[in-house]
Design a protein around this motif. Structure first.
Motif, PDB file in Angstrom:
ATOM      1  N   LEU A   1       0.748  -1.171  -0.044  1.00  0.00           N
ATOM      2  CA  LEU A   1       0.105   0.094  -0.366  1.00  0.00           C
ATOM      3  C   LEU A   1       0.865   1.203   0.062  1.00  0.00           C
ATOM      4  N   THR A   2       1.981   1.219   0.542  1.00  0.00           N
ATOM      5  CA  THR A   2       2.761   2.620   0.839  1.00  0.00           C
ATOM      6  C   THR A   2       3.929   2.583  -0.329  1.00  0.00           C
ATOM      7  N   THR A   3       4.587   1.433  -0.816  1.00  0.00           N
ATOM      8  CA  THR A   3       5.739   1.328  -1.711  1.00  0.00           C
ATOM      9  C   THR A   3       5.230   0.329  -2.630  1.00  0.00           C
ATOM     10  N   HIS A  13       3.813   3.779 -12.505  1.00  0.00           N
ATOM     11  CA  HIS A  13       3.643   3.877 -11.146  1.00  0.00           C
ATOM     12  C   HIS A  13       2.377   3.425 -10.703  1.00  0.00           C
ATOM     13  N   LEU A  14       2.679   2.257  -9.697  1.00  0.00           N
ATOM     14  CA  LEU A  14       1.196   1.560  -9.434  1.00  0.00           C
ATOM     15  C   LEU A  14       0.838   2.366  -8.300  1.00  0.00           C
ATOM     16  N   PHE A  15      -0.426   2.137  -7.926  1.00  0.00           N
ATOM     17  CA  PHE A  15      -1.070   2.642  -6.800  1.00  0.00           C
ATOM     18  C   PHE A  15      -1.956   1.580  -6.641  1.00  0.00           C
ATOM     19  N   VAL A  16      -2.142   1.230  -5.106  1.00  0.00           N
ATOM     20  CA  VAL A  16      -3.331   0.219  -4.783  1.00  0.00           C
ATOM     21  C   VAL A  16      -4.235   0.907  -3.909  1.00  0.00           C
ATOM     22  N   VAL A  17      -5.150   0.352  -4.158  1.00  0.00           N
ATOM     23  CA  VAL A  17      -6.515   0.891  -3.399  1.00  0.00           C
ATOM     24  C   VAL A  17      -6.857  -0.315  -2.689  1.00  0.00           C
ATOM     25  N   SER A  72      -8.586   7.023 -13.711  1.00  0.00           N
ATOM     26  CA  SER A  72      -7.060   6.858 -14.071  1.00  0.00           C
ATOM     27  C   SER A  72      -6.765   7.697 -15.027  1.00  0.00           C
ATOM     28  N   ASP A 114      -0.793   9.602 -14.408  1.00  0.00           N
ATOM     29  CA  ASP A 114       0.448   8.970 -14.417  1.00  0.00           C
ATOM     30  C   ASP A 114       0.381   7.913 -13.569  1.00  0.00           C
ATOM     31  N   LEU A 115      -0.752   7.495 -12.754  1.00  0.00           N
ATOM     32  CA  LEU A 115      -0.875   6.341 -12.113  1.00  0.00           C
ATOM     33  C   LEU A 115      -1.633   5.300 -12.712  1.00  0.00           C
ATOM     34  N   TYR A 143      -3.654   1.682 -11.620  1.00  0.00           N
ATOM     35  CA  TYR A 143      -4.521   1.167 -10.105  1.00  0.00           C
ATOM     36  C   TYR A 143      -4.478  -0.510 -10.106  1.00  0.00           C
TER      37      TYR A 143
END
Lengths: 109, 223
Positions: free
Chosen positions: B93-95, B111-115, B180, B183-184, B186
């Motif tokens: 979740l953070t990195t 650049h992955l972002f996890v929800v 989306s 640049d991220l 998900y």
């Protein structure tokens, strides 16, 4: 939750939790046809900064053969669905998070 | 009407044991998508680059092989690990990029972002502007993800769209859509279903579907 990104947000002026307006239309463009990443349905709406993501090359010039510099701070901004769609039929706390570049946002305060 | 449509006739072209039987299927239609303008342009560009010695045909083939080898099985490994290891979940979740790298998954420029789905929030991903998708983690997106209908309706009436996917949520759950736009990319971390206590990561990974990692569905233990 804090998220660590490889790209620093050196020029970020908006803070997490701050209320922001999305500009109602495209800012003046000095180059060709703009490649805009701010969806039309969210222009002119008000939300709250949820995450300061970092700084990225500006797609509006990057897509047109430019270098995308200076980079633009990017935010994840949270909007309430009922503020976007007056007839929204879901729960009142349903929300939508959108990535928006700083030059499209102004502080609502 | 195509030449063979709907006729019960004998025919001499290859259905093995089916000869002399009524047509078992409609005639096979050739896929004409290779004739579209963009496909013709891409092919011309590829041929020129090969002709000029800038790339080789084998490099193109190899790259297609690499792209095709990526898929939801990779995301499922990440989710299964996060379900089994709370410390790994925090790192995911953070990195997120580094957490994927721990499992040997290189996300490249993504650049992955996890929800994370919880008891009170259900997350759902869409790209209204085009079809942004974490391809380096989940492979090529499904066709429905790229459709105008999904892209416009997911932000306008997400609960109706979820219902059409067969996804019903408890009344007290907030639906949070993520557009989306920039640049991220998900990944939805779905909730671990009840009844999977003590399962191995491999067994868990097998029930974690592509659509659950987009947030269109929930993970079920009997998937």
């Amino acid at each position: 939750m804090s998220v660590t990104f490889a790209i620093p947000a050196e020029a970020a002026v908006l803070r997490v939790g701050q209320e922001v307006h999305v500009l109602p239309e495209a800012p003046p463009m000095s180059v060709g046809k703009p490649h805009i990443r701010t969806p039309f349905y969210i222009r002119g709406k008000t939300g709250v900064v949820a995450v300061a993501v970092g700084s990225f090359r500006n797609p509006e010039t990057l897509a047109l053969g430019g270098d995308g510099l200076p980079t633009q701070p990017l935010y994840r901004v949270r909007f309430m669905q009922r503020d976007i769609w007056p007839d929204y039929s879901g729960r009142p706390d349903d929300s939508i998070d959108i990535e928006i570049y700083q030059h499209w946002l102004v502080s609502a305060a | 009407m195509a030449p063979h449509d709907g006729h019960d006739h004998d025919h001499a072209h290859g259905h093995g044991e089916q000869h002399g039987q009524p047509h078992p299927h409609r005639p096979i239609q050739e896929d004409l998508s290779y004739r579209t303008e963009s496909a013709v342009r891409a092919r011309a560009l590829k041929e020129l680059l090969i002709e000029k010695g800038i790339i080789t045909a084998d490099e193109v083939r190899r790259q297609i092989e690499i792209v095709d080898a990526r898929g939801p099985h990779m995301g499922a490994r990440v989710v299964a690990r996060a379900w089994c290891d709370p410390e790994y979940k925090k790192r995911l979740l953070t990195t997120p990029n580094a957490a994927c790298a721990e499992l040997g998954i290189d996300l490249g420029e993504t650049h992955l972002f996890v929800v994370e789905n919880t008891a009170t929030v259900h997350n759902m991903i869409v790209c209204t502007l085009c079809s942004c998708y974490p391809k380096t983690l989940l492979g090529i997106p499904p066709d429905w993800y790229k459709s105008f209908a999904y892209r416009s309706r997911a932000v306008r009436e997400p609960r109706t769209v979820l219902a059409e996917f067969g996804t019903s949520l408890p009344d007290d759950v907030e639906v949070r859509v993520h557009d989306s736009t920039a640049d991220l990319r998900y990944l939805v971390l779905p909730r671990r279903p009840e009844g999977t206590e003590g399962w191995s990561e491999e067994r868990l990974a097998a029930i974690i579907s592509r659509d659950s990692m987009i947030g269109a569905t929930l993970v079920r233990p009997d998937a």
